[in-house]
Design a protein around this motif. Sequence first.
Motif, PDB file in Angstrom:
ATOM      1  N   GLU A   1       0.836  -1.210   0.000  1.00 33.23           N
ATOM      2  CA  GLU A   1       0.000   0.000   0.000  1.00 33.23           C
ATOM      3  C   GLU A   1       0.866   1.253   0.000  1.00 33.23           C
ATOM      4  O   GLU A   1       0.582   2.225  -0.703  1.00 33.23           O
ATOM      5  CB  GLU A   1      -0.907  -0.022   1.237  1.00 33.23           C
ATOM      6  N   ILE A   2       1.941   1.215   0.789  1.00 34.24           N
ATOM      7  CA  ILE A   2       2.854   2.359   0.818  1.00 34.24           C
ATOM      8  C   ILE A   2       3.487   2.569  -0.556  1.00 34.24           C
ATOM      9  O   ILE A   2       3.712   3.698  -0.989  1.00 34.24           O
ATOM     10  CB  ILE A   2       3.942   2.132   1.895  1.00 34.24           C
ATOM     11  N   GLY A   3       3.757   1.451  -1.242  1.00 29.15           N
ATOM     12  CA  GLY A   3       4.383   1.559  -2.550  1.00 29.15           C
ATOM     13  C   GLY A   3       3.451   1.949  -3.670  1.00 29.15           C
ATOM     14  O   GLY A   3       3.886   2.062  -4.822  1.00 29.15           O
ATOM     15  N   ASN A   4       2.172   2.177  -3.375  1.00 27.67           N
ATOM     16  CA  ASN A   4       1.207   2.570  -4.399  1.00 27.67           C
ATOM     17  C   ASN A   4       1.493   4.008  -4.852  1.00 27.67           C
ATOM     18  O   ASN A   4       1.367   4.944  -4.060  1.00 27.67           O
ATOM     19  CB  ASN A   4      -0.206   2.458  -3.833  1.00 27.67           C
ATOM     20  N   PRO A   5       1.849   4.218  -6.111  1.00 28.58           N
ATOM     21  CA  PRO A   5       2.204   5.573  -6.565  1.00 28.58           C
ATOM     22  C   PRO A   5       1.018   6.525  -6.638  1.00 28.58           C
ATOM     23  O   PRO A   5       1.210   7.727  -6.789  1.00 28.58           O
ATOM     24  CB  PRO A   5       2.808   5.324  -7.951  1.00 28.58           C
ATOM     25  N   GLU A   6      -0.197   6.015  -6.555  1.00 23.20           N
ATOM     26  CA  GLU A   6      -1.374   6.885  -6.672  1.00 23.20           C
ATOM     27  C   GLU A   6      -1.638   7.669  -5.395  1.00 23.20           C
ATOM     28  O   GLU A   6      -2.439   8.593  -5.393  1.00 23.20           O
ATOM     29  CB  GLU A   6      -2.601   6.040  -7.028  1.00 23.20           C
ATOM     30  N   ARG A   7      -0.982   7.266  -4.290  1.00 20.77           N
ATOM     31  CA  ARG A   7      -1.188   7.969  -3.024  1.00 20.77           C
ATOM     32  C   ARG A   7       0.106   8.672  -2.631  1.00 20.77           C
ATOM     33  O   ARG A   7       1.203   8.193  -2.906  1.00 20.77           O
ATOM     34  CB  ARG A   7      -1.630   6.982  -1.944  1.00 20.77           C
ATOM     35  N   LYS A   8      -0.030   9.788  -1.969  1.00 21.63           N
ATOM     36  CA  LYS A   8       1.129  10.614  -1.663  1.00 21.63           C
ATOM     37  C   LYS A   8       1.269  10.898  -0.170  1.00 21.63           C
ATOM     38  O   LYS A   8       1.827  11.910   0.223  1.00 21.63           O
ATOM     39  CB  LYS A   8       1.030  11.949  -2.429  1.00 21.63           C
ATOM     40  N   ASP A   9       0.784   9.996   0.678  1.00 22.14           N
ATOM     41  CA  ASP A   9       0.909  10.200   2.121  1.00 22.14           C
ATOM     42  C   ASP A   9       2.354   9.980   2.556  1.00 22.14           C
ATOM     43  O   ASP A   9       3.145   9.338   1.889  1.00 22.14           O
ATOM     44  CB  ASP A   9      -0.009   9.235   2.875  1.00 22.14           C
ATOM     45  N   THR A  10       2.677  10.514   3.723  1.00 24.49           N
ATOM     46  CA  THR A  10       4.006  10.340   4.304  1.00 24.49           C
ATOM     47  C   THR A  10       3.863   9.777   5.708  1.00 24.49           C
ATOM     48  O   THR A  10       2.783   9.785   6.300  1.00 24.49           O
ATOM     49  CB  THR A  10       4.764  11.678   4.359  1.00 24.49           C
ATOM     50  N   GLY A  11       4.965   9.297   6.256  1.00 24.27           N
ATOM     51  CA  GLY A  11       4.916   8.746   7.605  1.00 24.27           C
ATOM     52  C   GLY A  11       6.266   8.225   8.025  1.00 24.27           C
ATOM     53  O   GLY A  11       7.299   8.490   7.393  1.00 24.27           O
ATOM     54  N   ILE A  12       6.254   7.446   9.103  1.00 23.96           N
ATOM     55  CA  ILE A  12       7.477   6.890   9.672  1.00 23.96           C
ATOM     56  C   ILE A  12       7.308   5.382   9.823  1.00 23.96           C
ATOM     57  O   ILE A  12       6.273   4.910  10.295  1.00 23.96           O
ATOM     58  CB  ILE A  12       7.779   7.512  11.059  1.00 23.96           C
ATOM     59  N   LEU A  13       8.333   4.633   9.414  1.00 26.60           N
ATOM     60  CA  LEU A  13       8.403   3.205   9.679  1.00 26.60           C
ATOM     61  C   LEU A  13       9.377   2.993  10.832  1.00 26.60           C
ATOM     62  O   LEU A  13      10.537   3.410  10.760  1.00 26.60           O
ATOM     63  CB  LEU A  13       8.895   2.446   8.431  1.00 26.60           C
TER      64      LEU A  13
END
Length: 638
Positions: free
Chosen positions: A240-252
Amino acid sequence: MTTSKLFQLFLVLLFSGLTFISYLDEKQKLTAQVQLQIEQYANSIKQQKQWQGKGEALYDILKQQFSFQFFQYIDKTDSSNNFTQGELVPKEKVNLAKLFSIQSPYTQILDTGRLQVKLSNLSTIENTVARFQNILIIIWTTFLLISITYLLLTIRQKRSIGYISICVENLAKLSFGVIEKSRIKGEFKGIGLTLDNSKQLLKAKIDEFHKAHEKLSKTAFQDPLTGLATRARFTEKLNEIGNPERKDTGILVFIRATELASINQMHGREAGDDYLSRIASDIKRAFNQKPQAQFYRISTADFAIVIGDLTIKQATEIADRLKTAFNEYQQQVGTPSIGHIGLVPYLQDSDPVSLMTLADTAVSIAQTLGPNCYHIQEKLTGGELFGESRWKVAINDLLRRKAIKFYIQPIRPCRHNVEFYRELLSRFYNNQGKLLPTSTVIAMAERHGMSEELDKLIVLNTLRMLIQSPNLEGLIGINISAASATNKSFVSWLKNILNKQRQIAARLVFEVSESGMQANLSASYYFINELHSVGSRISIERFGLGFTSFKLFKEVRPDYIKLDPSYTQEITLDPHNKFFVKMIIDIARKLGIKVIATGVEKQEDKLAMDQLLIDGLQGYYIAEPSPLKQEKKSVNTA
């Protein structure tokens, strides 16, 4: 043919039969009446047998009593007396009268001539037809009423069957709406009750299946020990994080429980489970103000947390809280560390592989910084040393600095006439004096082919420590890797070193794992003979896990064997396990080998081993490892 059509056919045949029977009955009655008329006519005409006169006069006399269809008198002598009245062949009848058409001719020879008549049955036939019509009306009205009634019942039945079909179809679709019993009446009432019962039973079964499915889902997607999501869910999140259609950010956040292997070995798997559960609880508490945080246990000792819309500064504050919780837990359990933390910022279209590489690098760097430390790895510039490469540098550094400390744990003898030893446990620290995870250091040293250098460091520091600590008496056990023990060049180096310190060599017990010794029995035999030649002893640890354990007795003849902790921790639960341990003890005693139980954590474990007459006991119930204080004195051991 359906039952409905069969019944209708039966009704038609039945009432047609009734109609035919009624017709035959009426025809019979009509025939009897006609026959009676003929008989009456015959009796009457006898009185006119000697008739003399015109036939018309005779007709006038007879018609007063009888009705003729045809009348003909033919005189024998005088044709003027002949008389004919009516028609011999009647006109075509219509309607039902045709069914009852009956002829009643009668010919009589008189003295004077011949009389031929056909009596008219019109009134009798009309009466018969009238009665038969009434009968037909009754029969076919009854048929009509029965048919209409049956039709209405069939319509009602079809409606009930249709509703029942809908209910069955709904059940097939797992729809459990209320069954309207008012629509299932009469002969279908039992079916309605059965449907309702079936609905309840099916709903109960479906609920059971849902619960079982939920349980299976938890098994597949929820870790039973910590309650966190599993690696499968984490993989979905990475995609899901690798989905280019979304541009959210966060911390792993990547957390490694670095002491799991050590705790499992020293305290048992139950203690290891408690350790992991405590780490999971500390992680949840540290992130309790971040409801968007998603928690995962992605391997035996690794945890991951994904938090959207979190800045580096906020993540650092959380990491500080988590480090504090780990420090407090470390003080309680007395381990070198609890866990290490790596933090990696991400964009929603981040590549999962690159993200995991960053996370592994961050944790590896954190491990080299000291107990419970964390490291933030925002990006790779090309100058970083990735996970294992960084460990190679760290191990080279600790070898250069001789950065090793010793903890000591006694082995308690079960009989006073048996001499046992105390085991030295190696601990390594970085250039800031902070302890590194021991199991990781040893594993990485083996992976990079640096086990011999690390074992040499342990041996040399042990010799130096024993020379500097004359008050430290008795036998001392030290661990070396199987890779070193089966390497002839290392064995030659070790023998040469021990030859220079024969007095101390006689106090040393070298511990090597069974699995490593079994891999090369000839090299193991050489290693043991060489060390025996300088007075040292050999102990095989984690004994009993291999299929060739008993062969190891015969071939290499160690001085001690240390049973794998699993035998101790299950000794009171499994009688077969107890029998196997007893057999090992008996065989070892005949060969002059001492048997040590490890992982003794409970009193019942100790008592069970005492009853089996084992030689020695080691574990946290017997004595915990404690730091060894070394006296500082310059001694050359090279």
